[in-house]
Write an enzyme that holds these catalytic residues in place. Structure first.
Site, PDB file in Angstrom:
ATOM      1  N   GLU A 156      46.169 -18.049  48.572  1.00 44.41           N
ATOM      2  CA  GLU A 156      44.792 -18.800  48.313  1.00 44.41           C
ATOM      3  C   GLU A 156      43.615 -18.171  49.047  1.00 44.41           C
ATOM      4  OE1 GLU A 156      44.911 -22.774  49.733  1.00 44.41           O
ATOM      5  OE2 GLU A 156      43.454 -23.407  48.189  1.00 44.41           O
ATOM      6  N   ASP A 171      44.570 -30.037  42.123  1.00 43.21           N
ATOM      7  CA  ASP A 171      44.559 -29.986  43.663  1.00 43.21           C
ATOM      8  C   ASP A 171      44.030 -31.124  44.202  1.00 43.21           C
ATOM      9  OD1 ASP A 171      45.140 -28.515  46.059  1.00 43.21           O
ATOM     10  OD2 ASP A 171      43.575 -27.010  45.834  1.00 43.21           O
ATOM     11  N   HIS A 177      51.774 -23.288  49.774  1.00 45.16           N
ATOM     12  CA  HIS A 177      50.354 -22.497  49.244  1.00 45.16           C
ATOM     13  C   HIS A 177      50.680 -21.192  49.654  1.00 45.16           C
ATOM     14  CE1 HIS A 177      49.096 -26.898  49.460  1.00 45.16           C
ATOM     15  NE2 HIS A 177      47.888 -26.359  48.797  1.00 45.16           N
ATOM     16  N   ARG A 195      43.886 -45.642  56.585  1.00 47.00           N
ATOM     17  CA  ARG A 195      44.725 -45.992  57.937  1.00 47.00           C
ATOM     18  C   ARG A 195      45.727 -46.769  57.755  1.00 47.00           C
ATOM     19  NH1 ARG A 195      39.705 -46.648  61.217  1.00 47.00           N
ATOM     20  NH2 ARG A 195      38.574 -44.559  60.846  1.00 47.00           N
ATOM     21  N   GLY A 219      47.019 -25.787  54.511  1.00 49.94           N
ATOM     22  CA  GLY A 219      46.213 -25.525  55.664  1.00 49.94           C
ATOM     23  C   GLY A 219      45.845 -24.050  55.441  1.00 49.94           C
ATOM     24  N   HIS A 249      50.556 -29.784  41.385  1.00 49.88           N
ATOM     25  CA  HIS A 249      49.822 -29.377  42.619  1.00 49.88           C
ATOM     26  C   HIS A 249      48.515 -30.577  42.832  1.00 49.88           C
ATOM     27  CE1 HIS A 249      48.666 -26.495  45.779  1.00 49.88           C
ATOM     28  NE2 HIS A 249      47.767 -27.305  45.789  1.00 49.88           N
ATOM     29  N   HIS A 258      47.038 -33.202  45.610  1.00 50.83           N
ATOM     30  CA  HIS A 258      46.998 -33.851  47.020  1.00 50.83           C
ATOM     31  C   HIS A 258      46.724 -35.394  47.104  1.00 50.83           C
ATOM     32  CE1 HIS A 258      47.588 -29.879  49.455  1.00 50.83           C
ATOM     33  NE2 HIS A 258      47.104 -29.671  48.111  1.00 50.83           N
TER      34      HIS A 258
HETATM   35  N1  HPA Z   1      44.934 -25.371  50.476  1.00 51.87           N
HETATM   36  C1  HPA Z   1      45.241 -25.698  51.583  1.00 51.87           C
HETATM   37  N2  HPA Z   1      45.127 -26.848  52.307  1.00 51.87           N
HETATM   38  C2  HPA Z   1      44.812 -27.883  51.527  1.00 51.87           C
HETATM   39  C3  HPA Z   1      44.706 -27.660  49.862  1.00 51.87           C
HETATM   40  C4  HPA Z   1      44.601 -26.673  49.474  1.00 51.87           C
HETATM   41  O1  HPA Z   1      44.482 -26.124  48.247  1.00 51.87           O
HETATM   42  N3  HPA Z   1      44.612 -29.089  49.634  1.00 51.87           N
HETATM   43  C5  HPA Z   1      44.504 -29.866  50.776  1.00 51.87           C
HETATM   44  N4  HPA Z   1      44.683 -29.267  51.931  1.00 51.87           N
HETATM   45 ZN    ZN Z   2      46.464 -27.607  47.535  1.00 53.25          ZN
END
Ligand code: HPA
Ligand code: ZN
Length: 334
Positions: free
Chosen positions: A201, A278, A198, A69, A171, A16, A18
């Site tokens: 959370e 994350d 996700h 970009r 999101g 996990h 990004h």
């Molecule tokens: N949660 C929701 N949206 C996100 C996250 C996350 O952990 N990381 C990047 N966008």
């Molecule tokens: Zn995430």
């Protein structure tokens, strides 16, 4: 956080992570110098990374992404991400890329950017011996039509790029649950893509049920599963992997105090727990730090950290042969 040699040497997978959340303010400054528009100085770049709650965090994530970009930008941030992974003893990563943000906010084609990412991935695999898969992530609060563009792009590119392993939704769950994505998830699965989401959370356990009900194979965060004993039983019984991100939860305020975090409880209840970072550049914590935190903040022993690393390989979407090879390396580490 200070890492032990054991943690660094432990072969680990990160499931996990990004891509955009790995980009440091220093790299943003460098990129902005070559891109159109006024260049950023370091103080301006650092200001983009400030937030006080989850909504602010999503806005910070978007602000950072807006500075990526060109294909060359995506190539550079991918290369730097993988270099950092390799330095932490990470042997495999499954990386979310926010294709949804590119389509919705930037209104530009994703393919050229993806080709940049792929160039860096292929070079890093050859030079650093680390495998990386992509998960195309949609932004749930942009709605199912936007998500459809993201998932269909993943399905279209996958035959040519087997590194695209799956799809997910990120999101704001407080605005949109999982149910509106049911048909799209079925379509993605039929296209051979693996399903993540996700869930739990910022929203309650009902959203985790929702994600499981539309077929999610792995759950991002699943923080609120602790509130529902029936759900806890199901997660343990089916061994549905949870992608735990402790520092992320503390920094976004989704979990108020470390004492409240369910990591230890999940592990002791037999859940398939994995540790993850994350968005390391936004949370100032990488995967090594998360393993150190498990040891120092949650009293995980070395043997239990080894189990967490084995979980990360088992819960990955790697082919069986590579899983077996990595699991042997984890078991035999002294
Ligand atoms: N949660 C929701 N949206 C996100 C996250 C996350 O952990 N990381 C990047 N966008
Ligand atoms: Zn995430």
């Amino acid at each position: 956080m200070e890492s032990s040699s054991f943690i660094r040497r432990l072969p680990k997978a990160e499931l996990h992570l990004h891509l955009e959340g790995t980009v440091t303010p220093e790299t943003l400054v460098e990129l902005s110098a070559c891109n159109p528009g006024p260049p950023l100085d370091l103080a301006q770049a650092r200001a983009l990374y400030q937030y006080t709650d989850f909504t602010g965090f999503l806005m910070a994530f978007k602000a950072v992404t807006a500075h990526l970009r060109s294909p060359e930008d995506y190539e550079l941030v991918t290369w730097r991400m993988i270099e950092r992974l390799a330095r932490q003893g990470i042997v495999h990563a499954e990386v979310y890329v926010s294709v949804g943000v590119v389509y919705y906010w930037r209104r530009c084609e994703f393919e050229p950017l993806f080709f940049g990412m792929e160039r860096a991935r292929a070079r890093a695999e050859a030079e650093l011996g680390i495998s990386v898969f992509w998960i195309f992530d949609a932004v749930r609060h942009f709605g199912p039509e936007e998500a459809a563009r993201v998932f269909r792009k993943a399905a279209e590119l996958r035959p040519q790029f087997p590194s695209i392993v799956g799809i997910g939704i990120g999101g704001d769950e407080r605005r949109v649950g999982a149910e509106p994505f049911r048909e799209l998830y079925a379509e993605a699965r039929d296209a051979g893509l693996r399903l993540t989401a996700h869930a739990g959370e910022t929203a309650g356990p009902e959203n985790i049920w929702g994600a499981i009900n539309i077929g999610a194979e792995r759950l991002g965060h699943a923080l609120t599963a602790a509130l529902d004993p029936e759900l806890m039983d199901l997660l343990a019984e089916r061994q549905i992997a949870v992608e735990i991100c402790v520092t992320s939860n503390l920094r976004t305020g989704c979990c108020a105090r470390i004492e409240d975090h369910p990591l230890r409880r999940y592990f002791d209840s037999g859940l398939m727990v994995t540790l993850n970072s994350d968005d390391p550049a936004l949370f100032q914590s990488d995967l090594e730090d998360e393993y150190c935190l498990a040891r120092k903040g949650f009293a995980f022993t070395e043997e239990q950290l080894r189990e967490l690393a084995a979980n990360s390989v088992e819960a990955s979407f790697l082919p069986a042969e590579r899983k077996v090879m990595l699991l042997r390396r984890i078991e035999s580490l002294e």
